[in-house]
Every structure is written in structure tokens, then in C-alpha cells.
Design an enzyme around this catalytic site. Structure first.
Site, PDB file in Angstrom:
ATOM      1  N   GLU A 250       0.759  -1.226   0.081  1.00  0.00           N
ATOM      2  CA  GLU A 250      -0.112   0.130   0.107  1.00  0.00           C
ATOM      3  C   GLU A 250       0.755   1.245   0.151  1.00  0.00           C
ATOM      4  O   GLU A 250       0.562   2.015   0.574  1.00  0.00           O
ATOM      5  CB  GLU A 250      -0.869   0.091   1.169  1.00  0.00           C
ATOM      6  CG  GLU A 250      -2.333  -0.882   1.270  1.00  0.00           C
ATOM      7  CD  GLU A 250      -2.838  -0.794  -0.061  1.00  0.00           C
ATOM      8  OE1 GLU A 250      -2.699   0.254  -0.660  1.00  0.00           O
ATOM      9  OE2 GLU A 250      -3.187  -1.968  -0.758  1.00  0.00           O
TER      10      GLU A 250
HETATM   11  C1  LIG Z   1       2.834  -9.792   0.326  1.00  0.00           C
HETATM   12  C2  LIG Z   1       2.589  -8.735  -0.441  1.00  0.00           C
HETATM   13  C3  LIG Z   1       1.293  -8.268  -0.960  1.00  0.00           C
HETATM   14  C4  LIG Z   1       0.939  -7.410  -1.856  1.00  0.00           C
HETATM   15  N1  LIG Z   1      -0.268  -7.052  -2.273  1.00  0.00           N
HETATM   16  C5  LIG Z   1      -0.425  -6.077  -3.242  1.00  0.00           C
HETATM   17  C6  LIG Z   1      -1.800  -6.097  -3.919  1.00  0.00           C
HETATM   18  O1  LIG Z   1      -3.034  -6.464  -3.291  1.00  0.00           O
HETATM   19  N2  LIG Z   1      -2.013  -5.378  -5.143  1.00  0.00           N
HETATM   20  C7  LIG Z   1      -1.103  -4.929  -5.393  1.00  0.00           C
HETATM   21  O2  LIG Z   1      -1.352  -4.109  -6.578  1.00  0.00           O
HETATM   22  N3  LIG Z   1       0.186  -4.935  -5.039  1.00  0.00           N
HETATM   23  C8  LIG Z   1       0.157  -5.464  -4.155  1.00  0.00           C
HETATM   24  N4  LIG Z   1       1.759  -5.636  -3.306  1.00  0.00           N
HETATM   25  C9  LIG Z   1       2.830  -4.874  -4.005  1.00  0.00           C
HETATM   26  C10 LIG Z   1       3.237  -3.488  -3.031  1.00  0.00           C
HETATM   27  O3  LIG Z   1       2.201  -2.805  -2.883  1.00  0.00           O
HETATM   28  C11 LIG Z   1       4.661  -3.089  -3.675  1.00  0.00           C
HETATM   29  O4  LIG Z   1       5.783  -4.125  -3.333  1.00  0.00           O
HETATM   30  C12 LIG Z   1       4.829  -1.793  -3.223  1.00  0.00           C
HETATM   31  O5  LIG Z   1       4.057  -0.886  -3.592  1.00  0.00           O
HETATM   32  C13 LIG Z   1       6.276  -1.321  -3.230  1.00  0.00           C
HETATM   33  O6  LIG Z   1       6.565  -1.724  -4.641  1.00  0.00           O
HETATM   34  P1  LIG Z   1       8.002  -2.465  -5.106  1.00  0.00           P
HETATM   35  O7  LIG Z   1       7.876  -3.814  -4.430  1.00  0.00           O
HETATM   36  O8  LIG Z   1       8.056  -2.493  -6.621  1.00  0.00           O
HETATM   37  O9  LIG Z   1       9.055  -1.496  -4.738  1.00  0.00           O
HETATM   38  P2  LIG Z   1      10.007  -0.431  -5.465  1.00  0.00           P
HETATM   39  O10 LIG Z   1       8.754   0.601  -6.072  1.00  0.00           O
HETATM   40  O11 LIG Z   1      10.807  -0.882  -6.198  1.00  0.00           O
HETATM   41  O12 LIG Z   1      10.372   0.536  -4.190  1.00  0.00           O
HETATM   42  C14 LIG Z   1      11.512  -0.028  -3.671  1.00  0.00           C
HETATM   43  C15 LIG Z   1      11.990   0.918  -2.750  1.00  0.00           C
HETATM   44  O13 LIG Z   1      12.386   2.041  -3.058  1.00  0.00           O
HETATM   45  C16 LIG Z   1      11.577   3.174  -2.478  1.00  0.00           C
HETATM   46  N5  LIG Z   1      11.140   4.233  -3.403  1.00  0.00           N
HETATM   47  C17 LIG Z   1      10.503   3.990  -4.763  1.00  0.00           C
HETATM   48  N6  LIG Z   1      10.349   4.947  -5.267  1.00  0.00           N
HETATM   49  C18 LIG Z   1      10.493   5.943  -4.397  1.00  0.00           C
HETATM   50  C19 LIG Z   1      10.328   7.211  -4.536  1.00  0.00           C
HETATM   51  N7  LIG Z   1       9.784   7.818  -5.511  1.00  0.00           N
HETATM   52  N8  LIG Z   1      10.705   8.129  -3.561  1.00  0.00           N
HETATM   53  C20 LIG Z   1      11.153   7.592  -2.178  1.00  0.00           C
HETATM   54  N9  LIG Z   1      11.470   6.275  -2.387  1.00  0.00           N
HETATM   55  C21 LIG Z   1      10.899   5.385  -3.243  1.00  0.00           C
HETATM   56  C22 LIG Z   1      10.334   2.396  -1.794  1.00  0.00           C
HETATM   57  O14 LIG Z   1       9.857   3.368  -0.771  1.00  0.00           O
HETATM   58  C23 LIG Z   1      10.941   1.148  -1.403  1.00  0.00           C
HETATM   59  O15 LIG Z   1      11.384   1.137  -0.091  1.00  0.00           O
HETATM   60  C24 LIG Z   1       1.939  -6.578  -2.354  1.00  0.00           C
HETATM   61  C25 LIG Z   1       3.393  -7.074  -2.050  1.00  0.00           C
HETATM   62  C26 LIG Z   1       3.582  -7.949  -1.346  1.00  0.00           C
HETATM   63  C27 LIG Z   1       5.054  -8.280  -0.917  1.00  0.00           C
END
Ligand SMILES: Cc1cc2nc3c(=O)[nH]c(=O)nc-3n(C[C@H](O)[C@H](O)[C@H](O)COP(=O)(O)OP(=O)(O)OC[C@H]3O[C@@H](n4cnc5c(N)ncnc54)[C@H](O)[C@@H]3O)c2cc1C
Length: 600
Positions: free
Chosen positions: A441
Site C-alpha cells: 500500500e
Molecule cells: C505480500 C505482498 C502483498 C501485496 N499485495 C498487493 C496487492 O494486493 N495489490 C497490488 O497491486 N500490489 C500488492 N503488493 C505490492 C506492493 O504494494 C509493492 O511491493 C509496493 O508498492 C512497493 O513496490 P515495489 O515492491 O515494486 O518496490 P519499488 O517501487 O521498487 O520500491 C523499492 C523501495 O524504493 C523506495 N522508493 C521507490 N520509489 C520511491 C520514490 N519515488 N521516493 C522515495 N522512495 C521510493 C520504496 O519506498 C521502497 O522502499 C504486495 C506486495 C507484497 C510483498
């Protein structure tokens, strides 16, 4: 094996004595929320969570979900029956509109249920929990036909909802979404693409699953301006509401992951699946934000919930486990050692947990009240202020609430020493389950940026100014009461640090936006401290009033006053240190060249 008892007494205290829900009896939906009904809902929800869901928490974690060769998913043993009982008891319908079969009760009550269910079994609670977000999005942006087809079933939890944003190359940056939506000329769209990490994407709890999916039309502009939102049912719905053909959406895999094993985190394949537009073309992000905001508050509640469940078991262990002697001399000379509870360092962790969970519960429930006031308060001014505060507090509840929720779960595991590391004792599950809430989220760093980058500036800073004024006014009023004066001084000081940090951003973030990025997380934490400080002031005041009125439950109210004092003395000083981090700016944070992070 850990145990869980819902903190019903505390929730009732917040609702009846701090928020004084009965005083809003003139608002629609509140007239039926008299104290006796509130008490029944809170007690029964607590019983359901403790008796039906908590016993499935460890077994669900150990068993996890299974993807079968045909792509169907089997949830852990007992989940299906628990969901049927949840639905039967109508726990998911509490604050949904009556027009679609909901009970139209205040959101506060829905929030209480969410906390208790999540604390008892987060993996289970996520199945109906995500449905709330889908309902919010459809209520706000769905056409009359979509609402009629899907809302009654979703609200009744007969079908469950999901939220499909994430793709393998696209997490935080939703502008990168590739999933395609091609108009079919009949009002429908063919959805094609792969979504990953979709919570509750496939399961055996209901005979239909309603996916809300972000996708891009063929001629859509690049980036976030070209995203649209679609409803994609697992099973298509006939005109008469009966279930029709299976849609071209399937679960390709379920992830192996750190925690919430009982919740199926799915790779979802859309192969030309039939979808229906929600809201306008290319305006999908605005619609999805409605869903995400509801979900963010739900995730904040997960932070509180895991902290509460872990706290109960940390406290129980500290009372039973005997090691060493009290620093002041044996507390129980007849025994070979004293209970852990005598050690100030153990007490520190327990008091941190108590001050956080009780403060956070009050904050979340206040936010639940504000959500209703934003729509139902009699004057435009009150509605606007409530709406501003909900917007401001949402990233704080999500980000601060889950950072602290996880830290609390770790502290409670620490109280168990080495035994906390052993699976069968269950403390490590709280840590694993609490961890995800900081990530999904919108990862917490992104929540902090939302707070600093969007929420502070919105409407010329109206929301943060309203919070400053509210906190100052309540501190000034409380200073006249000897029992509250010290706490009021602490909270006022923390509010001063928040004001100073806000001013520093105003003066330094325009010239160098990295100054805002580098200070965002500390800022979110100061905001959390101030918001909890306001809650502790209100709780201490309500406790004092109850004692003055001769309440019989004196131990409960005295404990509130002591915990309020602890909060003032041990939480608010952090605001000053956090402000100094912000004011150090981004220079040292960003000074090293990218090559400095190359590892051998
Ligand atoms: C168990 C689980 C359940 C999930 N359920 C859902 C779901 O139901 N539906 C859905 O759509 N998704 C879901 N997700 C996905 C989840 O919402 C994403 O993993 C999350 O939004 C982060 O995206 P990412 O993993 O690609 O990380 P990235 O976007 O690659 O980010 C990696 C890190 O970089 C930081 N970062 C990235 N961009 C910025 C920025 N502009 N400024 C500052 N910091 C930044 C982030 O804070 C994070 O710490 C789920 C994930 C998991 C693991």
C-alpha cells in the site's frame, strides 16, 4: 502458543468516553449507534476474533496456501468455514451504505472490527479487508450498473475484491504500467497483462472474485495520466445476476514469502479478460486512490493489530518468566528469581508498547469518526476540516503506525529472549506478519513523501495548520488542569518541533527538493508523535473525568493516566531529535557519488 483477547474495554473507552460517539446522535447513521449497541458490537467482534480467527493464526501460517494444478488456490484449513461465519455474522457490512445491503453504522465500528480481526489473524482478515477498498472505489466512481451488479455481493462478502496495481517492473511508479485494455465496441474491454503480488488474487472462500485492475488504453498518454481502472470479475455475471462463463483471468503462481502465509499472494495473468471501465478513461489513478486510501488506513490498523497481539503475549510472558532479581532487591524473596516484569528495561519495552497501541487505537478511531464527519457534519467548515485531517493523517497512520507496529512486535519478541525466536512460541510470527505492512500500500518512505510533498502543501497548508491549531488549543486548555499540565507541556513542545520542521521545509525544500525527501520519514514520525500526543491528552482528560465522577474501574483509569505521563516523558522528546535530523538537510545524505555504493 500465543493467545489473543480483544481489547474491547479499551475500544469502548475510546468510543464512548473519548470520542463520545453518542454526542453525534443527530448525524445519519449515528442515531442507531447508542452506547449499548456500540458495546454489543465491540464485545461480539472481540469474541469472534478471539474464538474463531485466532485459533487459525498459527495453523494457517504453518500450512499456507496451495496452488493446485488447475490454477485454483486452496486456503488453509478452517479459513473457508471462518469466512462463512464472518459473512453470516455480517462483520463486513457494518459501515457500508444501507442502499447496497450494508448496516450504515459509523466507520468507527468498522475500524474496531478491522483491528480485532487483523490482530487475531492478519492473513485471514486481508480477504474481506481488501474488499472494503473495492467497495469504496465502486461507490465513488462506479456506474449505476456496476454498483448494482457488484456492490451488494461485495458488501455481503459473498464475493471478495482485490486490488491489481503491481507489475514485475512497476511498483511505486505506477506510470510504468503495461497491462493493456482494448475496447471491444460493446462497452467492455479486453484486459491483457501480468500483475504480481496480488493479495487474495485467487482462493476458495467465495465463488467469484472481483478484481479492480489498472490498465492502459491503446491511445493512452504516457505515465500516470494514461491509466484507467477496470472491474474484471473472475466469473462473468449474467444480466440476471447469476454467474456465467469463467473470465480469462487466472492465477499463475503464488509467492513464497516471509509472513501472512495464510493469504494467497498471487501472480495474476489476464489473457484478454473482459473488463468494465470504472469512472472515466485515463482517470483510473484518481479512482484507485480512493481504494488505496481506504486500504492504507486498513494497513495502518494492521500495524496496531500486530503490536497489540504481540504486546499481550509479551506482557503475559514478563509476568510468568523468572530471571534475575529486581535492582532494588528481591521482589519475591520466597522464589528463586523475580519475574521479568521487575526489570526496568523490560518495563520500558512494555510501556512503549502500551503507550503506542492505546494511543494508536485512539488515533485510528478518531480518524474513523472524521471520515463520517467529512460527509455528514452539519456545516461545510466542519466537513472540510474533517476531510483535511483524514487526508493528512492517512500517511501518518499508515507509515508511523506500521513502523512502530513492527518495532513493537520486535520488542515483544525480545522480551521472550531466545524463546521468542522459536517458531512454536509464535512471537516470531507477529514479527513476520507485521513486516509487510511497512511495504505494501505504498512503502513507508513513499507515505512520508506523500505527507511532505502533497499533504503539507495542499490548499496552502490548510490541513497542517488545522492540526497545529487543534493541538495548541487543547494543550492550552489542558494546562489549566494540574493533572494534565505536564503532558500538555510535552505535547505543545512536540507540536512546536513539528511547526519548526514544517517551516524549515518551506524555506529549504523549494531550492533543493532532496531536503524534503531526506527529511520526510523523520517528519512523518514527529507527526505521529504529535497526533498520539493529542490522543493521550484526550484520554488522560477522559480518565480524570471518570475518576472524578467516581467510576468503579479505577485501575483502568489510573493506568491511563500513568501511561499518558509515560508517553509525555518518553515519546515526545524524540520530536526534537527528529527535527534536528530534518534540519541537517540532504547534503550528507546525497553527497556520495553512485560509484561509492558499488560493492566488491
Ligand atoms: C505480500 C505482498 C502483498 C501485496 N499485495 C498487493 C496487492 O494486493 N495489490 C497490488 O497491486 N500490489 C500488492 N503488493 C505490492 C506492493 O504494494 C509493492 O511491493 C509496493 O508498492 C512497493 O513496490 P515495489 O515492491 O515494486 O518496490 P519499488 O517501487 O521498487 O520500491 C523499492 C523501495 O524504493 C523506495 N522508493 C521507490 N520509489 C520511491 C520514490 N519515488 N521516493 C522515495 N522512495 C521510493 C520504496 O519506498 C521502497 O522502499 C504486495 C506486495 C507484497 C510483498
Amino acid at each position: 502458543m500465543p493467545s489473543y483477547k480483544a481489547p474491547a474495554r479499551d475500544a469502548r473507552f475510546v468510543i464512548n468516553e473519548v470520542l463520545r460517539l453518542e454526542s453525534y446522535g443527530n448525524l445519519p447513521g449515528f442515531e442507531s449507534a447508542a452506547a449499548d449497541l456500540v458495546d454489543v458490537v465491540v464485545e461480539e467482534a472481540g469474541k469472534f476474533a478471539a474464538e474463531v480467527l485466532a485459533p487459525l493464526n498459527a495453523s494457517g501460517d504453518a500450512q499456507g496456501c496451495t496452488r493446485n494444478p488447475d490454477g485454483s488456490v486452496t486456503t488453509p484449513e478452517g479459513f473457508k468455514a471462518a469466512h462463512a461465519a464472518f459473512r453470516e455474522a455480517a462483520w463486513g457490512t457494518l459501515s457500508s451504505p444501507a442502499e447496497f445491503g450494508g448496516q450504515a453504522l459509523p466507520h468507527v465500528l468498522g475500524f474496531v472490527v478491522e483491528e480485532f480481526m487483523s490482530a487475531a489473524n492478519q492473513a485471514f482478515a486481508m480477504y474481506p479487508g481488501l474488499t472494503n477498498g473495492a467497495v469504496s472505489a465502486l461507490l465513488a466512481k462506479g456506474s449505476a450498473e456496476l454498483q448494482k451488479t457488484y456492490l451488494p455481493k461485495l458488501i455481503a462478502n459473498e464475493w471478495l475484491g482485490t486490488m491489481n496495481l503491481t507489475e514485475p517492473h512497476c511498483g511505486t511508479d505506477l506510470g510504468l504500467i503495461r497491462t493493456k485494455a482494448e475496447p471491444q465496441g460493446d462497452g467492455g474491454y479486453a484486459i491483457t497483462g501480468t500483475k504480481i503480488f496480488i493479495s487474495a488474487g485467487e482462493h476458495d472462500l467465495t465463488d467469484n472474485i472481483i478484481h479492480l485492475v489498472l490498465a492502459r488504453l491503446p491511445d493512452a498518454p504516457e505515465g500516470t495520466k494514461g491509466i484507467s481502472l477496470f472491474v474484471v470479475p473472475k466469473v462473468l455475471v449474467n444480466a440476471d445476476g447469476s454467474l456465467g462463463a469463467r473470465n480469462a483471468v487466472s492465477c499463475g503462481a503464488i509467492e513464497r514469502k516471509m509472513g501472512i502465509h495464510g493469504n494467497a499472494t498471487c501472480v495474476m495473468n489476464y489473457d484478454g479478460a473482459t473488463g468494465f471501465l470504472v469512472g472515466e478513461e485515463n482517470k483510473g489513478l484518481a479512482a484507485m486512490f480512493i481504494m488505496m486510501n481506504a486500504a492504507r488506513l486498513g494497513v495502518g490498523m494492521q500495524g496496531l493489530a500486530q503490536a497489540e497481539a504481540a504486546y499481550q503475549n509479551g506482557a503475559a510472558y514478563a509476568r510468568e518468566r523468572r530471571q534475575g532479581r529486581a535492582l532494588t532487591g528481591p521482589a519475591e524473596p520466597g522464589e528463586k528469581a523475580d519475574p521479568l516484569l521487575v526489570h526496568p528495561d523490560v518495563r520500558r519495552m512494555l510501556m512503549d508498547a502500551k503507550a503506542f497501541t492505546e494511543g494508536m487505537r485512539a488515533l485510528a478511531l478518531w480518524c474513523g469518526l472524521l471520515i463520517d464527519l467529512a460527509h455528514k457534519a452539519p456545516s461545510e467548515e466542519e466537513r472540510q476540516q474533517a476531510d483535511d485531517l483524514v487526508g493528512l493523517l492517512t500517511p501518518v497512520i499508515k507509515g508511523y503506525g506500521t513502523d512502530k507496529g513492527f518495532a513493537t512486535a520486535v520488542d515483544m519478541q525480545q522480551i521472550w529472549g531466545g524463546h521468542g525466536y522459536i517458531v512454536e512460541n509464535g512471537m516470531e510470527q507477529f514479527v513476520r506478519d507485521a513486516r509487510i505492512a511497512m511495504i505494501y500500500e505504498g512503502a513507508n518512505g513513499v507515505q512520508a513523501m506523500d505527507l511532505v510533498g502533497r499533504k503539507l502543501a495542499a490548499n496552502g497548508g490548510r490541513a497542517i495548520q488545522a492540526l497545529f491549531a487543534l493541538v495548541d488549543a487543547e494543550c492550552v486548555a489542558a494546562k489549566g488542569d494540574a493533572a494534565l499540565a505536564d503532558l500538555a507541556a510535552h505535547v505543545e513542545k512536540a507540536n512546536g518541533e513539528l511547526k519548526a520542521a514544517t517551516l524549515w521545509f518551506l524555506q529549504n525544500a523549494m531550492a533543493n527538493p532532496n531536503n524534503a525527501g531526506a527529511g520526510a520519514t523523520p517528519y512523518m514520525h514527529i507527526a505521529g508523535i504529535v497526533a498520539l500526543g493529542l490522543m493521550w491528552l484526550r484520554m488522560a482528560k477522559a480518565a480524570g473525568a471518570a475518576l472524578a465522577a467516581g467510576a468503579s474501574d479505577t485501575a483502568f483509569y489510573e493506568a491511563k493516566r500513568v501511561t499518558a505521563r509515560y508517553f509525555g516523558e518518553r515519546f515526545t522528546p524524540d520530536a526534537g531529535a527528529l527535527r534536528r535530523k530534518i534540519e541537517a538537510g540532504a547534503d550528507a545524505v546525497m553527497a556520495l557519488p553512485a560509484e561509492a555504493f558499488e560493492t566488491a
